[in-house]
Design an enzyme around this catalytic site. Structure first.
Site, PDB file in Angstrom:
ATOM      1  N   GLU A 154      -3.508  10.845   2.088  1.00  0.00           N
ATOM      2  CA  GLU A 154      -3.724  12.296   2.019  1.00  0.00           C
ATOM      3  C   GLU A 154      -5.164  12.617   1.601  1.00  0.00           C
ATOM      4  OE1 GLU A 154      -0.103  12.805  -0.415  1.00  0.00           O
ATOM      5  OE2 GLU A 154       0.403  14.377   1.024  1.00  0.00           O
TER       6      GLU A 154
ATOM      7  N   GLU B  19       6.249   8.143   1.110  1.00  0.00           N
ATOM      8  CA  GLU B  19       6.879   8.890   0.008  1.00  0.00           C
ATOM      9  C   GLU B  19       8.404   8.951   0.134  1.00  0.00           C
ATOM     10  OE1 GLU B  19       4.087   9.722   1.480  1.00  0.00           O
ATOM     11  OE2 GLU B  19       2.640  10.567   0.066  1.00  0.00           O
TER      12      GLU B  19
HETATM   13  N1  3HC Z   1       1.623   3.573  -8.615  1.00  0.00           N
HETATM   14  C1  3HC Z   1       1.676   2.777  -9.687  1.00  0.00           C
HETATM   15  N2  3HC Z   1       1.769   1.438  -9.633  1.00  0.00           N
HETATM   16  C2  3HC Z   1       1.799   0.889  -8.417  1.00  0.00           C
HETATM   17  C3  3HC Z   1       1.741   1.657  -7.242  1.00  0.00           C
HETATM   18  C4  3HC Z   1       1.638   3.070  -7.367  1.00  0.00           C
HETATM   19  N3  3HC Z   1       1.564   3.860  -6.316  1.00  0.00           N
HETATM   20  N4  3HC Z   1       1.796   0.833  -6.180  1.00  0.00           N
HETATM   21  C5  3HC Z   1       1.882  -0.411  -6.679  1.00  0.00           C
HETATM   22  N5  3HC Z   1       1.882  -0.383  -8.025  1.00  0.00           N
HETATM   23  C6  3HC Z   1       1.917  -1.523  -8.943  1.00  0.00           C
HETATM   24  C7  3HC Z   1       3.191  -2.328  -8.803  1.00  0.00           C
HETATM   25  O1  3HC Z   1       4.219  -1.815  -9.606  1.00  0.00           O
HETATM   26  C8  3HC Z   1       2.737  -3.706  -9.236  1.00  0.00           C
HETATM   27  O2  3HC Z   1       2.744  -3.722 -10.634  1.00  0.00           O
HETATM   28  P1  3HC Z   1       3.127  -5.075 -11.465  1.00  0.00           P
HETATM   29  O3  3HC Z   1       2.105  -6.076 -11.033  1.00  0.00           O
HETATM   30  O4  3HC Z   1       3.017  -4.627 -12.877  1.00  0.00           O
HETATM   31  O5  3HC Z   1       4.514  -5.441 -11.048  1.00  0.00           O
HETATM   32  C9  3HC Z   1       1.296  -3.767  -8.754  1.00  0.00           C
HETATM   33  O6  3HC Z   1       0.896  -2.419  -8.553  1.00  0.00           O
HETATM   34  C10 3HC Z   1       1.112  -4.519  -7.442  1.00  0.00           C
HETATM   35  O7  3HC Z   1       2.054  -4.013  -6.507  1.00  0.00           O
HETATM   36  P2  3HC Z   1       2.816  -4.976  -5.471  1.00  0.00           P
HETATM   37  O8  3HC Z   1       3.379  -6.148  -6.191  1.00  0.00           O
HETATM   38  O9  3HC Z   1       3.740  -4.122  -4.692  1.00  0.00           O
HETATM   39  O10 3HC Z   1       1.580  -5.470  -4.591  1.00  0.00           O
HETATM   40  P3  3HC Z   1       1.514  -5.764  -3.030  1.00  0.00           P
HETATM   41  O11 3HC Z   1       0.141  -6.238  -2.782  1.00  0.00           O
HETATM   42  O12 3HC Z   1       2.679  -6.579  -2.610  1.00  0.00           O
HETATM   43  O13 3HC Z   1       1.711  -4.349  -2.319  1.00  0.00           O
HETATM   44  C11 3HC Z   1       1.317  -2.015  -1.925  1.00  0.00           C
HETATM   45  C12 3HC Z   1       0.749  -3.349  -2.474  1.00  0.00           C
HETATM   46  C13 3HC Z   1       1.539  -2.135  -0.419  1.00  0.00           C
HETATM   47  C14 3HC Z   1       0.312  -0.953  -2.230  1.00  0.00           C
HETATM   48  C15 3HC Z   1       2.677  -1.725  -2.619  1.00  0.00           C
HETATM   49  O14 3HC Z   1       2.509  -1.850  -4.012  1.00  0.00           O
HETATM   50  C16 3HC Z   1       3.232  -0.367  -2.347  1.00  0.00           C
HETATM   51  O15 3HC Z   1       3.838  -0.152  -1.321  1.00  0.00           O
HETATM   52  N6  3HC Z   1       3.057   0.574  -3.315  1.00  0.00           N
HETATM   53  C17 3HC Z   1       3.645   1.880  -3.240  1.00  0.00           C
HETATM   54  C18 3HC Z   1       2.902   2.769  -2.275  1.00  0.00           C
HETATM   55  C19 3HC Z   1       3.520   4.145  -2.260  1.00  0.00           C
HETATM   56  O16 3HC Z   1       4.712   4.319  -2.214  1.00  0.00           O
HETATM   57  N7  3HC Z   1       2.654   5.161  -2.293  1.00  0.00           N
HETATM   58  C20 3HC Z   1       3.105   6.516  -2.292  1.00  0.00           C
HETATM   59  C21 3HC Z   1       3.236   6.969  -3.708  1.00  0.00           C
HETATM   60  S1  3HC Z   1       3.916   8.579  -3.797  1.00  0.00           S
HETATM   61  C22 3HC Z   1       2.631   9.618  -3.461  1.00  0.00           C
HETATM   62  O17 3HC Z   1       1.556   9.178  -3.124  1.00  0.00           O
HETATM   63  C23 3HC Z   1       2.924  11.070  -3.629  1.00  0.00           C
HETATM   64  C24 3HC Z   1       1.871  11.944  -3.007  1.00  0.00           C
HETATM   65  O18 3HC Z   1       2.258  12.281  -1.691  1.00  0.00           O
HETATM   66  C25 3HC Z   1       1.716  13.232  -3.795  1.00  0.00           C
END
Ligand code: 3HC
Ligand code: NAI
Length: 701
Positions: A105, A125
């Site tokens: 975004e 999301e």
């Molecule tokens: N917020 C906080 N912590 C996060 C995070 C996030 N968005 N995404 C990942 N983390 C943390 C994980 O909990 C993990 O923590 P840990 O080591 O303490 O367990 C660490 O970061 C590494 O994450 P992964 O083990 O998942 O690492 P990968 O390299 O396998 O994957 C990734 C990376 C593809 C970025 C994956 O973490 C992911 O899919 N994250 C979520 C992405 C997501 O859903 N984003 C949307 C959020 S909602 C939003 O943006 C609302 C907006 O529209 C207003």
């Protein structure tokens, strides 16, 4: 400025770099830092163009999920995105890794986007029970059109860089360093007068005539596939708003819908699932820096249903596999099965013929155990018989190199007994894959009494190689998943004796959100599968443990499920679509009559409570025995292996959200009514009395 965002100027170009490891999530300090950096760039008369980029392994992965449910702190993300969009100096986002959610975004708020050729972009999301809340639902359709935006927002699945380019989400791809690529693009912006180009002001992609049809088709499809899910219909409503409202009004509606989602129980459940999955990798007594053994060559013993699926999981990840069978004929059958599975993917269009041949080249059939002498990991998937497993493990012990990991895919046998067939029980571990193993994400990693830390860490590390989720479990009959599902299945059968029909029981549980009803599931796996186990149980179980007889009655009548075309349902030749089977009701009535049960009408709520509370009660016993480390692990198993609805967070989270006192009260009633099967788990009693939740408990508390 703060340490999460740095600002620097190179001539006429301002570089804004996010640095918030591990994934550059948009926590409060990043939002604040971005806003300050933007203000600085706006105020600096020397600056004529802006580059937004990230350090570390990825572009911004989204809002900081840990902040959800906490009081909001200014500036909000929509404010930051709008500020980028309103900049009167052109701005480019240089994306590498993944630009997800709020990350994309922010990039959509920039005037141009370039992406590394291996990058991915998406709005996931919905997988967290939300919708894109910082303009994604309004801006993505303006670039990619309504069809692509709907697909991405409702599925939450990211697209690769090539797709992003094709659908105008990014303007160009680059190779190499994002910083250098960003600067080069910014220089071009200046040289070629690529000025401010606000996504929110673009409308061409919204002008397709069939938007209304696209939206209503998506709505119908979603209602069919995800009944009860809270955020998907709101995702669609927000995208629809983009087709009929000016940007500012669309953003307002999006924000209102986002807040509804944020406050929902489903959002809490899905965020729990997200963190629970990541928490699984943290294992008691296993330091994070435990060395792992390299696994570059794998052997699989037994080329049946599971062996072939397991072999393909490795082959799909590029790891060569030697598959061993008892005879040349059995081996030929196994290799043909592997080919057939790939051929079906080719027919469906999900795999190219060339990729199929490349993968099959990694699969080698062998018949001699000496061929496995150099393998790093050998997984046994032969018949479920301790005697057959003994023969296999004794031979493996003789031929395998020191340090090889010896794994069993047993679903119910004692892993410690299997380990004792070798002189190296420290190298033995259970890898309980789920069928079909090349598709299902879950692997229960069974930690034996002697399994050493290195082997356990290596087995857990496979989840990354195979792109699966691995959960550590202890040794007991059925481990976590099957031990619990046994209770659930038993209740589903008792309900048929009490007056339920297969259709009604299945429909009630599907309405609850289960991917499949228990009776349709039995038809799929084959009703005869547990026949011998049930006979054994009848002989060994203490008195007071009545077993249902419905399944046996169906088996005696030759109704084995899909494999025989008739089971709880009937199936037209070649079809997997269940149709009511008129032969079943008389068999159910006979079972009720024999037990003196007067059949009655059951409510859907009652059906759900009987089945789901049976899962929860057993889950509590499993936790207390230390078979699972934490309630989140049990949830991950159920979400990934048993079709439990993700938006309910898993059985243990669901129990927590109902309140353990309420669950206990019903379990106590069932105990009084039905007997020993329903004895409340002591942990459930303890936590309910203390007003606590499963999620707050661990073995040491
Ligand atoms: N917020 C906080 N912590 C996060 C995070 C996030 N968005 N995404 C990942 N983390 C943390 C994980 O909990 C993990 O923590 P840990 O080591 O303490 O367990 C660490 O970061 C590494 O994450 P992964 O083990 O998942 O690492 P990968 O390299 O396998 O994957 C990734 C990376 C593809 C970025 C994956 O973490 C992911 O899919 N994250 C979520 C992405 C997501 O859903 N984003 C949307 C959020 S909602 C939003 O943006 C609302 C907006 O529209 C207003
Ligand atoms: P299957 O009957 O389809 O295949 C077993 C294969 O092992 C056969 O092809 C047989 O020829 C071969 N085999 C038997 N003895 C052998 C030996 N000594 N050496 C080499 N090959 C030998 O069985 P399935 O379903 O694949 O199950 C295998 C194991 O996986 C069992 O332990 C089972 O409990 C477990 N499992 C099964 C699941 C399922 O859904 N089918 C799910 C999870 C685990």
């Amino acid at each position: 400025m703060n340490s999460s965002v740095t600002y620097e100027r190179q001539g006429e170009i301002a570089l804004i770099t996010v640095n918030n490891p591990p994934v550059n999530a948009l926590g409060h300090s990043v939002r604040e830092g971005l806003l300050h950096a933007l203000q600085e760039a706006q105020g600096d008369a020397q600056v004529r163009a802006l580059v937004l980029l990230c350090s570390g392994r990825t572009f911004i992965a989204g809002a900081d999920i840990k902040e959800f449910g906490k009081p909001p702190q200014a500036p909000s993300l929509p404010e930051v995105v709008n500020f980028f969009e309103q900049s009167d100096k052109p701005c480019v986002a240089a994306i590498h890794g993944t630009a997800l959610g709020g990350g994309l975004e922010v990039a959509l708020g920039c005037h141009y986007r370039i992406a590394h050729h291996e990058a991915k972009v998406g709005l996931p999301e919905v997988k967290l029970g939300l919708l894109p809340g910082a303009g994604g639902t309004q801006r993505l359709p303006r670039l990619a059109g309504v069809a692509k935006a709907l697909e991405m927002i409702v599925s939450g699945t990211p697209v690769d860089a090539a797709q992003a380019l094709k659908h105008h989400i990014v303007d160009e791809l680059f190779e190499g360093d994002p910083r250098a690529a960003g600067i080069t693009f910014a220089q071009r912006m200046l040289a070629e007068s690529l000025g401010v180009r606000r996504t929110g002001e673009q409308t061409a992609a919204l002008n397709a005539a069939d938007n209304a049809t696209l939206i209503s088709v998506k709505r119908a499809e979603m209602e069919q596939r995800m009944p009860g899910a809270f955020s998907p219909p709101r995702c669609i409503a927000a995208v629809e708003a983009a087709t009929r409202l000016p940007l500012a009004e669309g953003l307002q509606l999006e924000r209102a819908l986002f807040k509804e989602c944020l406050a929902s129980e489903q959002r809490a459940a899905l965020v729990h699932a997200f963190f629970a999955e990541r928490q699984c990798g943290h294992i008691d007594g296993l330091p994070a820096q435990t060395p792992v053994r390299s696994i570059e060559r794998v052997g699989v013993i037994g080329g049946g249903t599971m062996g072939v699926g397991i072999a393909l999981s490795f082959v799909n990840a590029g790891v060569p596999v030697k598959l061993l069978e008892v005879s040349g004929q059995a081996l030929k059958r196994a290799l043909q099965r592997a080919r057939d599975i790939y051929a079906a993917s080719v027919t469906r269009g999900s795999l190219s013929r060339e990729a199929m041949e490349q993968r099959l080249e990694l699969l080698h059939g062998v018949q001699d155990y000496s061929d496995l002498a150099e393998e790093d990991l050998i997984i046994e998937a032969v018949f479920e018989s301790l005697e057959v497993k003994r023969q296999v493990f004794e031979r493996l012990d003789r031929v395998c190199k020191p340090g090889a990991i010896l794994a069993s895919n047993t679903s119910s046998l004692d892993l410690d007994a299997i380990a004792a067939f070798t002189s190296r029980p420290q190298d033995v571990v259970g890898l309980h894959f789920f069928s079909p193993a090349n598709v299902m994400r879950l692997v229960e990693v069974v930690r034996g009494r002697h399994t050493c830390a290195e082997v356990l860490a290596s087995a857990m590390g496979l989840s990354r190689t195979l792109q699966k989720v691995a959960v550590v479990v202890g040794v007991c009959d059925g481990f976590v998943g099957n031990r619990m599902i046994f209770q659930y299945g038993r209740e589903a059968e008792f309900l048929l004796e009490e007056g339920g029909t297969p259709e009604q029981v299945d429909a009630a549980l599907r309405k609850f959100g289960m991917a499949m009803g228990p009776n349709a599931m039995r038809d799929l796996s084959g009703l005869d599968i547990g026949w011998s186990i049930r006979k054994r149980q009848r002989e060994t179980l203490p008195g007071g443990y009545p077993l249902p007889t419905v399944l046996d009655k169906l088996c005696e009548a030759g109704l084995f499920g899909q494999k025989s075309g008739r089971g709880f349902y009937q199936y037209a030749p070649g079809s997997r679509q269940p149709q009511p089977n008129p032969e079943v009701l008389p068999l159910l009535e006979a079972a009720s009559r024999e037990k003196g049960i007067e059949r009655r009408v059951l409510s859907d709520d009652y059906i759900v409570e009987r089945c789901i509370f049976a899962l929860i009660n057993e889950g509590a016993k499993i936790l207390e025995e230390g078979i699972a480390q934490r309630s989140g692990d049990v949830d991950v198993i159920y979400l990934n292996g048993y079709g439990f609805p993700a938006w309910r967070g898993g059985p243990m989270f669901y129990a927590d959200s109902l309140g353990l006192d309420k669950v206990l009260a019903r379990v106590q009633e069932f105990h009084e009514r039905f007997g020993a099967w329903w004895k409340p788990a002591p942990l459930l009693e303890k936590l309910a009395a203390e007003g606590r939740r499963f999620a707050d408990w661990n073995l040491n508390s």
